[in-house]
Design a protein around this motif. Structure first.
Motif, PDB file in Angstrom:
ATOM      1  N   GLY A  13       0.805  -1.222   0.000  1.00 50.02           N
ATOM      2  CA  GLY A  13       0.000   0.000   0.000  1.00 50.02           C
ATOM      3  C   GLY A  13       0.830   1.259   0.000  1.00 50.02           C
ATOM      4  N   LEU A  14       2.059   1.187  -0.508  1.00 52.22           N
ATOM      5  CA  LEU A  14       2.962   2.326  -0.414  1.00 52.22           C
ATOM      6  C   LEU A  14       3.252   2.979  -1.763  1.00 52.22           C
ATOM      7  CD1 LEU A  14       5.544   0.980   2.170  1.00 52.22           C
ATOM      8  CD2 LEU A  14       3.602   2.472   2.568  1.00 52.22           C
ATOM      9  N   THR A 345      -1.943   9.764   1.301  1.00 50.95           N
ATOM     10  CA  THR A 345      -1.100   8.821   0.572  1.00 50.95           C
ATOM     11  C   THR A 345       0.279   9.373   0.223  1.00 50.95           C
ATOM     12  OG1 THR A 345      -2.086   9.591  -1.505  1.00 50.95           O
ATOM     13  CG2 THR A 345      -3.080   7.655  -0.450  1.00 50.95           C
ATOM     14  N   ASP A 363       1.206   5.013   3.747  1.00 51.44           N
ATOM     15  CA  ASP A 363       0.097   4.075   3.814  1.00 51.44           C
ATOM     16  C   ASP A 363      -0.937   4.630   4.799  1.00 51.44           C
ATOM     17  OD1 ASP A 363      -1.675   2.002   4.403  1.00 51.44           O
ATOM     18  OD2 ASP A 363      -0.149   0.461   4.118  1.00 51.44           O
ATOM     19  N   GLU A 365      -3.532   3.360   6.093  1.00 59.40           N
ATOM     20  CA  GLU A 365      -4.021   2.396   7.079  1.00 59.40           C
ATOM     21  C   GLU A 365      -3.024   2.223   8.232  1.00 59.40           C
ATOM     22  OE1 GLU A 365      -7.053   1.048   7.096  1.00 59.40           O
ATOM     23  OE2 GLU A 365      -7.454   2.291   5.326  1.00 59.40           O
TER      24      GLU A 365
END
Length: 397
Positions: A13-14, A345, A363, A365
């Motif tokens: 997610g990066l 992000t 990320d 999250e």
């Protein structure tokens, strides 16, 4: 190889993808640069599209007004005459000056306030060495005059040699828009003013008291529910103490009362286990995204020569308490400024001495900061510990 790297980072997610985004970066050569970020992952690019002048000789801070394509520039010129300027942000990201006022100079930060909705009627600036907060009516023009100036005083010097006088370092709105807080590096206070939205008058409330020698510089707000002030917290970065502090926030029951702050925590901005901050290091900036808090360290060179650090803290969603998570590369030398996009992000870091803007993946999250996605040199490099180089960077969203 590049595809494999992108695939791995994408799984984590990066690697945020972006069709295009605009950033503004001010520089102590007296210009504001419009930058364009496009793509994502290994295909990300950051380029300088245009520049604007008319912002004085030392534009120290940029404020993009939410809901309005307007940016305000605050000039730090120390020679007795500064500039407070406004620009409209055009569809291509370029700037067109919409207002300009001459000021006494030495302003380091400011915020629009009052008025209604997305149309602020006033702007407040703070002057570090004159120890003042100054207000002006909007819109700005050649005929703009000072609305009011408040000078701060203190009874005795603080424990740090730089605390010889009050040194207000920021003017920031609370989430309701009813109060302005002013972190005072010299007096170890978070000064609080209630706002008269119609007249622009600021009324002093009882200040929040930091620890001696903290030197609070900037602040940022958080609450468990962004739509409510229940559980509201203020987090400040302390330049002299190389730390961040958490404050509980109490709002008055009746309209027109005072906001109150009480400090509950102070944590270092350097890695746990370290005895002290590296010599010459100065904490600079602080922001919140989701349930994570971030701060920048200038001149700590934690990740090698001319590569300072960003530190991450988690925020307990039930208590607002913070906990140190990790330090990661800033990809910049003397990161005076950084900005997180709304999606959470991307982090744009502005290195003052390296005079670069670095885009780092984040990320949303986990709060983890990831790879360097893009890097751009802007104008001329600065001199270590001096007032030159890049001064501010902000996303335009």
């Amino acid at each position: 190889m590049a595809f494999s790297k992108a695939l791995i980072l994408g799984t984590l997610g990066l690697v945020p993808q972006a069709l295009g985004a605009t950033l503004l970066a001010s520089h102590y050569t007296g210009k504001i640069f419009s930058l364009s970020y496009t793509g994502g992952g290994s295909n990300a690019t950051l380029v300088n599209k245009s520049s604007a002048s008319g912002c004085g000789t030392l534009p120290a801070w940029l404020h993009v007004s939410p809901g309005s394509p307007t940016v305000y520039s605050i000039d730090e010129d120390w020679n007795g005459s500064g500039v407070l300027a406004s620009y409209s942000i055009e569809s291509d990201g370029s700037l067109k000056q919409s207002g300009r006022a001459v000021t006494p100079g030495a302003s380091v930060h400011g915020t629009p306030y009052g008025g209604t909705g997305d149309n602020p009627a006033f702007i407040a600036t703070v002057e570090y060495d004159p120890s003042t907060v100054t207000t002006y009516k909007l819109p700005l023009s050649n005929g703009s005059a000072i609305l009011h100036t408040t000078k701060f005083n203190m009874s005795e010097p603080g424990p740090n040699a730089r605390q010889n006088a009050p040194h207000p370092h920021a003017a920031q709105l609370d989430p309701t828009g009813r109060y302005i807080i002013i972190p005072d590096l010299g007096a170890d206070l978070i000064r609080i003013f209630s706002i008269d939205a119609e007249t622009g008058s600021l009324t002093a409330c009882e200040a929040g008291v930091a620890d001696p020698g903290d030197g609070p510089r900037h602040g940022t707000w958080w609450s468990p529910d962004p739509e409510s002030t229940d559980g509201q917290r203020l987090y400040t970065v302390n330049e002299l103490g190389n730390s961040v502090s958490a404050w509980t926030v109490s709002y008055p029951e009746e309209e027109g009362g005072c906001l109150a702050l009480k400090k509950t925590q102070t944590l270092a901005t350097y890695a746990e286990g370290s005895a002290a901050a590296p010599n010459g290091s100065k904490a600079a900036e602080v922001h919140v995204s989701g349930n994570f808090l971030y701060a920048a360290n200038r001149a700590d060179e934690t990740f090698g020569p001319q590569n300072d650090s960003l530190v991450t803290y988690s925020i307990d969603a039930s208590s607002g308490d913070i906990k140190f998570v990790e330090a990661t590369p800033a990809h910049a030398w003397f990161p005076r400024t950084f900005s997180i996009n709304k999606a959470g992000t991307l982090v744009a870091v502005g290195g003052q001495t390296s005079s670069n803007v670095a885009i780092i993946a984040r990320d949303p999250e986990t709060g983890k900061l990831g790879e360097l996605l893009a890097d751009l040199k802007v104008a001329t490099p600065g001199t270590p510990q001096q007032e030159d180089g890049l001064s501010a960077v902000v996303w335009v969203e």
